[in-house]
Design a protein around this motif. Sequence first.
Motif, PDB file in Angstrom:
ATOM      1  N   LYS A 246       0.643   5.060  11.502  1.00 41.73           N
ATOM      2  CA  LYS A 246       0.323   6.267  10.734  1.00 41.73           C
ATOM      3  C   LYS A 246      -0.301   5.921   9.386  1.00 41.73           C
ATOM      4  O   LYS A 246      -1.139   6.672   8.873  1.00 41.73           O
ATOM      5  CB  LYS A 246       1.559   7.136  10.554  1.00 41.73           C
ATOM      6  CG  LYS A 246       2.695   6.517   9.766  1.00 41.73           C
ATOM      7  CD  LYS A 246       3.877   7.485   9.709  1.00 41.73           C
ATOM      8  CE  LYS A 246       5.082   6.888   9.083  1.00 41.73           C
ATOM      9  NZ  LYS A 246       5.358   6.691   7.869  1.00 41.73           N
ATOM     10  N   GLU A 247       0.076   4.774   8.807  1.00 36.83           N
ATOM     11  CA  GLU A 247      -0.479   4.407   7.504  1.00 36.83           C
ATOM     12  C   GLU A 247      -1.993   4.165   7.613  1.00 36.83           C
ATOM     13  O   GLU A 247      -2.776   4.754   6.872  1.00 36.83           O
ATOM     14  CB  GLU A 247       0.210   3.151   6.948  1.00 36.83           C
ATOM     15  CG  GLU A 247       1.677   3.325   6.627  1.00 36.83           C
ATOM     16  CD  GLU A 247       2.576   3.036   7.822  1.00 36.83           C
ATOM     17  OE1 GLU A 247       3.810   3.080   7.627  1.00 36.83           O
ATOM     18  OE2 GLU A 247       2.044   2.756   8.928  1.00 36.83           O
ATOM     19  N   PHE A 248      -2.375   3.295   8.552  1.00 37.96           N
ATOM     20  CA  PHE A 248      -3.804   3.012   8.633  1.00 37.96           C
ATOM     21  C   PHE A 248      -4.583   4.192   9.199  1.00 37.96           C
ATOM     22  O   PHE A 248      -5.729   4.431   8.786  1.00 37.96           O
ATOM     23  CB  PHE A 248      -4.104   1.762   9.470  1.00 37.96           C
ATOM     24  CG  PHE A 248      -5.585   1.459   9.455  1.00 37.96           C
ATOM     25  CD1 PHE A 248      -6.146   0.887   8.325  1.00 37.96           C
ATOM     26  CD2 PHE A 248      -6.404   1.804  10.506  1.00 37.96           C
ATOM     27  CE1 PHE A 248      -7.520   0.662   8.258  1.00 37.96           C
ATOM     28  CE2 PHE A 248      -7.774   1.577  10.456  1.00 37.96           C
ATOM     29  CZ  PHE A 248      -8.327   0.995   9.326  1.00 37.96           C
ATOM     30  N   MET A 249      -3.995   4.933  10.121  1.00 36.85           N
ATOM     31  CA  MET A 249      -4.688   6.102  10.652  1.00 36.85           C
ATOM     32  C   MET A 249      -5.024   7.090   9.544  1.00 36.85           C
ATOM     33  O   MET A 249      -6.081   7.730   9.557  1.00 36.85           O
ATOM     34  CB  MET A 249      -3.835   6.778  11.726  1.00 36.85           C
ATOM     35  CG  MET A 249      -3.640   5.950  12.986  1.00 36.85           C
ATOM     36  SD  MET A 249      -5.159   5.710  13.938  1.00 36.85           S
ATOM     37  CE  MET A 249      -5.325   7.325  14.701  1.00 36.85           C
ATOM     38  N   SER A 250      -4.151   7.197   8.537  1.00 32.36           N
ATOM     39  CA  SER A 250      -4.432   8.099   7.415  1.00 32.36           C
ATOM     40  C   SER A 250      -5.582   7.564   6.562  1.00 32.36           C
ATOM     41  O   SER A 250      -6.402   8.335   6.054  1.00 32.36           O
ATOM     42  CB  SER A 250      -3.180   8.299   6.559  1.00 32.36           C
ATOM     43  OG  SER A 250      -2.837   7.125   5.832  1.00 32.36           O
ATOM     44  N   ILE A 251      -5.637   6.237   6.417  1.00 30.37           N
ATOM     45  CA  ILE A 251      -6.740   5.615   5.675  1.00 30.37           C
ATOM     46  C   ILE A 251      -8.063   5.893   6.367  1.00 30.37           C
ATOM     47  O   ILE A 251      -9.057   6.284   5.743  1.00 30.37           O
ATOM     48  CB  ILE A 251      -6.506   4.104   5.526  1.00 30.37           C
ATOM     49  CG1 ILE A 251      -5.327   3.830   4.593  1.00 30.37           C
ATOM     50  CG2 ILE A 251      -7.761   3.393   5.037  1.00 30.37           C
ATOM     51  CD1 ILE A 251      -4.898   2.370   4.545  1.00 30.37           C
ATOM     52  N   ALA A 252      -8.097   5.693   7.685  1.00 26.10           N
ATOM     53  CA  ALA A 252      -9.318   5.891   8.458  1.00 26.10           C
ATOM     54  C   ALA A 252      -9.764   7.345   8.431  1.00 26.10           C
ATOM     55  O   ALA A 252     -10.962   7.654   8.282  1.00 26.10           O
ATOM     56  CB  ALA A 252      -9.112   5.417   9.897  1.00 26.10           C
ATOM     57  N   ALA A 253      -8.808   8.254   8.586  1.00 23.15           N
ATOM     58  CA  ALA A 253      -9.147   9.683   8.608  1.00 23.15           C
ATOM     59  C   ALA A 253      -9.720  10.138   7.271  1.00 23.15           C
ATOM     60  O   ALA A 253     -10.701  10.903   7.226  1.00 23.15           O
ATOM     61  CB  ALA A 253      -7.908  10.502   8.960  1.00 23.15           C
ATOM     62  N   LYS A 254      -9.144   9.660   6.181  1.00 26.71           N
ATOM     63  CA  LYS A 254      -9.656  10.053   4.868  1.00 26.71           C
ATOM     64  C   LYS A 254     -11.029   9.460   4.616  1.00 26.71           C
ATOM     65  O   LYS A 254     -11.913  10.118   4.036  1.00 26.71           O
ATOM     66  CB  LYS A 254      -8.698   9.632   3.761  1.00 26.71           C
ATOM     67  CG  LYS A 254      -9.113  10.177   2.398  1.00 26.71           C
ATOM     68  CD  LYS A 254      -8.113   9.859   1.309  1.00 26.71           C
ATOM     69  CE  LYS A 254      -8.460  10.598   0.009  1.00 26.71           C
ATOM     70  NZ  LYS A 254      -9.845  10.362  -0.443  1.00 26.71           N
TER      71      LYS A 254
ATOM     72  N   TRP B 291       0.846  -1.196   0.000  1.00 26.47           N
ATOM     73  CA  TRP B 291       0.000   0.000   0.000  1.00 26.47           C
ATOM     74  C   TRP B 291       0.880   1.243   0.000  1.00 26.47           C
ATOM     75  O   TRP B 291       1.595   1.517   0.970  1.00 26.47           O
ATOM     76  CB  TRP B 291      -0.930   0.002   1.221  1.00 26.47           C
ATOM     77  CG  TRP B 291      -1.852   1.202   1.248  1.00 26.47           C
ATOM     78  CD1 TRP B 291      -3.031   1.335   0.591  1.00 26.47           C
ATOM     79  CD2 TRP B 291      -1.645   2.429   1.969  1.00 26.47           C
ATOM     80  NE1 TRP B 291      -3.574   2.568   0.839  1.00 26.47           N
ATOM     81  CE2 TRP B 291      -2.749   3.268   1.679  1.00 26.47           C
ATOM     82  CE3 TRP B 291      -0.628   2.904   2.808  1.00 26.47           C
ATOM     83  CZ2 TRP B 291      -2.868   4.554   2.217  1.00 26.47           C
ATOM     84  CZ3 TRP B 291      -0.757   4.183   3.341  1.00 26.47           C
ATOM     85  CH2 TRP B 291      -1.868   4.995   3.044  1.00 26.47           C
ATOM     86  N   HIS B 292       0.845   1.974  -1.109  1.00 27.18           N
ATOM     87  CA  HIS B 292       1.505   3.277  -1.247  1.00 27.18           C
ATOM     88  C   HIS B 292       2.976   3.261  -0.815  1.00 27.18           C
ATOM     89  O   HIS B 292       3.442   4.172  -0.113  1.00 27.18           O
ATOM     90  CB  HIS B 292       0.737   4.335  -0.439  1.00 27.18           C
ATOM     91  CG  HIS B 292      -0.636   4.601  -0.960  1.00 27.18           C
ATOM     92  ND1 HIS B 292      -1.343   5.761  -0.684  1.00 27.18           N
ATOM     93  CD2 HIS B 292      -1.467   3.863  -1.743  1.00 27.18           C
ATOM     94  CE1 HIS B 292      -2.524   5.716  -1.266  1.00 27.18           C
ATOM     95  NE2 HIS B 292      -2.619   4.572  -1.914  1.00 27.18           N
ATOM     96  N   GLY B 293       3.667   2.191  -1.201  1.00 31.36           N
ATOM     97  CA  GLY B 293       5.094   2.123  -0.900  1.00 31.36           C
ATOM     98  C   GLY B 293       5.437   1.775   0.528  1.00 31.36           C
ATOM     99  O   GLY B 293       6.599   1.850   0.940  1.00 31.36           O
TER     100      GLY B 293
END
Length: 364
Positions: free
Chosen positions: A44-52, A29-31
């Motif tokens: 931080k990767e999944f938190m960004s997914i959830a926030a978006k 996922w995204h590098g």
Amino acid sequence: MERIYNFSAGPAVLPEEVLQQARDEMLDWHGSGMSVMEMSHRGKEFMSIAAKAEADLRELAGIPQNYKVLFLSGGASAQFAMVPMNLLRGKKSANYINTGQWSKKAIQEAKKYCTVNVAASSEDANFTYVPPQETWNLDPDAAYLHYTPNETIGGVEFNWVPDLLNGKTDMPLVADISSTFMSRPLDVSRFGLIYAGAQKNVGPAGLCIVIVRDDLLGHTIAGTPTMFDYKIHADNDSMYNTPPTYPMYICGLVLEWLKKRGGLKAMEETNITKANLLYELLDATDFYHCPVAKPDRSRMNVPFTLKNAALDDEFLKQARTRGLIQLKGHRSVGGMRASIYNAMPLEGVKVLVEFMKEFASHHA
């Protein structure tokens, strides 16, 4: 492999480009060097997914700031218990409208926690219509009013939002919108709480989305399990425990897809076109019959029967050879059912209609 047209009521068809993107991102996922399924829900990767995903959902649905968005497990069925546990707020009763199998399940579960006032029911006609609001017998002292805007099994839909006592009460309106969620615009501010299983219009099974007004949080009944307390989930941004991370990711991709297609108004126009195509055929011949009252027909779930039920198996067999699957009606009602959610392309409905015309002409 050629894709078929999947008319399943749920888990249901997903947008093909969403599935392709998920395929392409499966291993990396995204590098990040990880699949989303491997990520820490607090990284931080999944938190960004959830926030978006939440931001896109709020934008598409126009969710006011005084509402919390919760991504939960347990499906919509868990909400049958969570709603009374959280919304009774010291009161002893709740109003419910009974328009089908999912309403009945919600009523039976709520009876474990409060007195249920069934303010209206269409069971007298085998759940084939929506009781007019002027016939409802609401308990004015009840904690809330719960209804199911669209009954997936029976194909009965409210084409209006209840107006509680002309606005002369603060009784929250609660809705199980599982099968219509994100298929059209909705004024969230008219509800105290709405909930939806994701596996119809916004993602795979395993995720339930709850949108709840913040003043309704923090009033659970005694003995409510921690995991059933909306406030716990709201205070922890749906991360009190490990949420259904992969379904949340897919949901986020579907929301991006909806935005690219023009949002909920554009989606509604497409869904109306699809439903009209199918209902026009059903009304044009006596070979097929839709049992639902015309004003209360669902855009998402279209039930119908054949004039001769002995032809049901042959209909399903021939439909499958055309790449049309999951058309068998629910076991509780029989017949056929075509679920035409957001991701069902217009072309799929056109192919179904042409097949139905041919089948009727060969077996009239």
